[in-house]
Design a protein around this motif. Structure first.
Motif, short mmCIF file in Angstrom:
data_model
loop_
_atom_site.label_atom_id
_atom_site.label_comp_id
_atom_site.label_asym_id
_atom_site.label_seq_id
_atom_site.Cartn_x
_atom_site.Cartn_y
_atom_site.Cartn_z
N HIS A 125 -9.27 -4.63 -2.33
CA HIS A 125 -7.88 -5.18 -2.18
C HIS A 125 -6.85 -3.96 -2.05
CE1 HIS A 125 -9.48 -8.95 -4.06
NE2 HIS A 125 -10.17 -8.22 -4.81
N LEU A 126 -5.95 -4.31 -0.85
CA LEU A 126 -4.89 -3.34 -0.72
C LEU A 126 -3.72 -3.51 -1.69
CD1 LEU A 126 -4.79 -3.78 3.30
CD2 LEU A 126 -6.10 -1.79 1.98
N GLU A 127 -2.89 -2.52 -1.84
CA GLU A 127 -1.82 -2.33 -2.57
C GLU A 127 -0.97 -3.65 -2.36
OE1 GLU A 127 -0.28 1.50 -3.24
OE2 GLU A 127 -1.98 2.17 -4.48
N GLY A 128 -0.53 -3.56 -0.83
CA GLY A 128 0.43 -4.50 -0.13
C GLY A 128 -0.07 -5.97 -0.85
N GLU A 129 -1.45 -6.13 -0.60
CA GLU A 129 -2.00 -7.67 -1.06
C GLU A 129 -1.62 -7.88 -2.23
OE1 GLU A 129 -6.13 -9.32 -2.06
OE2 GLU A 129 -6.15 -7.64 -0.68
N LEU A 130 -1.91 -7.22 -3.30
CA LEU A 130 -1.81 -7.39 -4.62
C LEU A 130 -0.40 -7.52 -5.05
CD1 LEU A 130 -4.41 -4.79 -5.95
CD2 LEU A 130 -4.80 -7.30 -5.88
N ALA A 131 0.76 -6.65 -4.41
CA ALA A 131 1.96 -6.62 -4.84
C ALA A 131 2.37 -8.10 -4.22
CB ALA A 131 2.58 -5.66 -3.82
N LEU A 132 1.99 -8.32 -2.97
CA LEU A 132 2.47 -10.00 -2.45
C LEU A 132 2.24 -10.79 -3.51
CD1 LEU A 132 3.99 -11.34 -0.15
CD2 LEU A 132 1.77 -11.30 0.97
N ARG A 133 0.60 -10.67 -3.74
CA ARG A 133 0.25 -11.70 -4.86
C ARG A 133 1.11 -11.95 -5.97
NH1 ARG A 133 -6.09 -12.89 -5.32
NH2 ARG A 133 -6.15 -14.58 -6.66
N LEU A 134 1.54 -10.53 -6.71
CA LEU A 134 2.08 -10.57 -7.82
C LEU A 134 3.56 -10.66 -7.71
CD1 LEU A 134 0.34 -7.72 -9.76
CD2 LEU A 134 -0.16 -10.03 -9.79
N GLY A 135 4.18 -10.80 -6.57
CA GLY A 135 5.66 -11.05 -6.14
C GLY A 135 6.54 -9.71 -6.71
N MET A 136 5.91 -8.40 -6.42
CA MET A 136 6.70 -7.29 -6.84
C MET A 136 6.42 -6.28 -5.98
SD MET A 136 4.59 -5.99 -10.16
CE MET A 136 4.84 -7.27 -11.14
N SER A 137 6.92 -5.14 -6.13
CA SER A 137 6.73 -3.84 -4.90
C SER A 137 5.35 -3.29 -5.13
CB SER A 137 8.12 -3.05 -5.12
OG SER A 137 8.06 -2.20 -6.53
N ARG A 138 5.07 -2.41 -4.50
CA ARG A 138 3.81 -1.57 -4.62
C ARG A 138 3.88 -0.63 -5.70
NH1 ARG A 138 1.70 0.00 1.51
NH2 ARG A 138 1.74 -2.07 2.51
N THR A 139 5.12 -0.10 -6.10
CA THR A 139 5.22 0.99 -7.17
C THR A 139 4.48 0.64 -8.32
OG1 THR A 139 6.88 2.29 -5.90
CG2 THR A 139 6.39 2.80 -8.26
N PRO A 140 4.98 -0.57 -9.06
CA PRO A 140 4.09 -1.02 -10.26
C PRO A 140 3.01 -1.47 -10.13
CG PRO A 140 5.88 -2.46 -9.55
CD PRO A 140 6.02 -1.49 -8.46
N VAL A 141 2.39 -2.10 -8.98
CA VAL A 141 1.17 -2.36 -8.59
C VAL A 141 0.13 -1.05 -8.81
CG1 VAL A 141 -0.63 -3.28 -6.97
CG2 VAL A 141 1.64 -4.47 -7.67
N ARG A 142 1.01 0.11 -8.15
CA ARG A 142 0.04 1.25 -8.17
C ARG A 142 -0.24 1.87 -9.62
NH1 ARG A 142 3.29 3.80 -4.90
NH2 ARG A 142 2.44 2.96 -3.07
N GLU A 143 0.89 1.93 -10.39
CA GLU A 143 0.93 2.37 -11.60
C GLU A 143 -0.07 1.49 -12.39
OE1 GLU A 143 4.98 2.00 -12.71
OE2 GLU A 143 5.70 3.98 -11.60
N ALA A 144 -0.10 0.17 -12.45
CA ALA A 144 -1.19 -0.68 -13.08
C ALA A 144 -2.25 -0.35 -12.50
CB ALA A 144 -0.57 -2.26 -12.75
N ALA A 145 -2.87 -0.17 -11.28
CA ALA A 145 -4.00 0.21 -10.74
C ALA A 145 -4.48 1.61 -11.51
CB ALA A 145 -4.10 0.24 -9.35
N LEU A 146 -3.67 2.37 -11.79
CA LEU A 146 -4.17 3.58 -12.41
C LEU A 146 -4.61 3.39 -13.86
CD1 LEU A 146 -1.47 6.13 -10.76
CD2 LEU A 146 -4.26 5.93 -10.34
N THR A 147 -3.73 2.57 -14.58
CA THR A 147 -4.14 2.09 -15.90
C THR A 147 -5.33 1.69 -15.90
OG1 THR A 147 -1.77 2.12 -16.52
CG2 THR A 147 -3.31 0.85 -17.95
#
Length: 225
Positions: free
Chosen positions: A34-56
């Motif tokens: 999954h691309l970060e942009g895809e996940l961000a769109l799915r969660l309705g938020m920007s890429r930055t928190p999605v990237r931080e969450a992915a690292l966690t």
């Protein structure tokens, strides 16, 4: 007297919760990319928190972050689970023994007792999901009672991987009545200050849980969750 309002969750924390739920439900399937942009769109938020969450979640062993290629949802192999259970068995058994040596009061041990009561009530109702949640609470409370912050941290990195495997096999196993008896024996040993009994009873409990989980994964061809 003024009161401080509860602190709201960050978008990163929300993303961690929502991505974990999608992984556990299988909506983000093991082995999928999954691309970060895809996940961000799915969660309705920007890429930055999605990237931080992915690292966690990467640190917790649920996914792999790949530069410029998004994330891959990791499967959990039988070998992974065997190794994780071996580590958890030793660390939780250590915590059980240490908890017995700390002179905890009945109030200190109340959350542990309450989780056992919740498991027993769930078994009577044959509610496996509620039992599993109470079982998770028991194990995390046990580690906390041991008072070793390093053990708490290391166990915290592994619990989600165990939870995924348990969720996949929960409806396949017999009702865990013997497991609940083990929990009660561990609590009694801690309350009595019997470190050896607490440690060895919990070690035997975790070893039996490992054997059952591995057998279920192999028997039902769930080697890659």
């Amino acid at each position: 007297m003024s009161t401080t309002p509860p602190k709201s969750k960050s978008n990163s924390a929300i993303a961690v919760e929502e991505l974990r739920a999608l992984i556990f439900s299988g909506e983000l399937a093991a082995g999928s990319n999954h691309l970060e942009g895809e996940l961000a769109l799915r969660l309705g938020m920007s890429r930055t928190p999605v990237r931080e969450a992915a690292l966690t979640l990467e640190a917790q062993g649920l996914l792999q972050v790949r530069a410029r290629r998004g994330v891959r949802i990791l499967p959990i192999s039988v070998q992974d689970m065997a190794e994780i259970y071996d580590v958890l068995t030793e660390l939780e058994s250590l915590a059980a023994g240490q908890a017995a040596q700390m002179g905890h009061t009945a109030d200190d041990l109340a959350p542990l007792a309450q989780s056992i009561d919740a498991m027993e009530a769930a078994l009577q109702a044959e509610d496996r999901e509620t039992w599993a949640a109470a079982d998770d609470a028991f194990h995390m409370e046990l580690v906390q009672l041991g008072g070793n912050s390093r053990v708490v941290s290391i166990v915290g990195l592994m619990v989600d991987q165990v939870r995924r495997a348990k969720a996949a096999t929960l409806q396949l196993r017999p009702l865990p009545t013997h497991s609940n008896a083990d929990h009660r024996d561990v609590l009694d040993a801690i309350a009595a200050g019997d470190a050896d009994s607490a440690r060895e009873t919990h070690r035997a409990h975790r070893a039996a849980a490992k054997d059952m989980l591995i057998a279920l994964l192999e028997r039902n061809h769930l080697e890659n969750l």
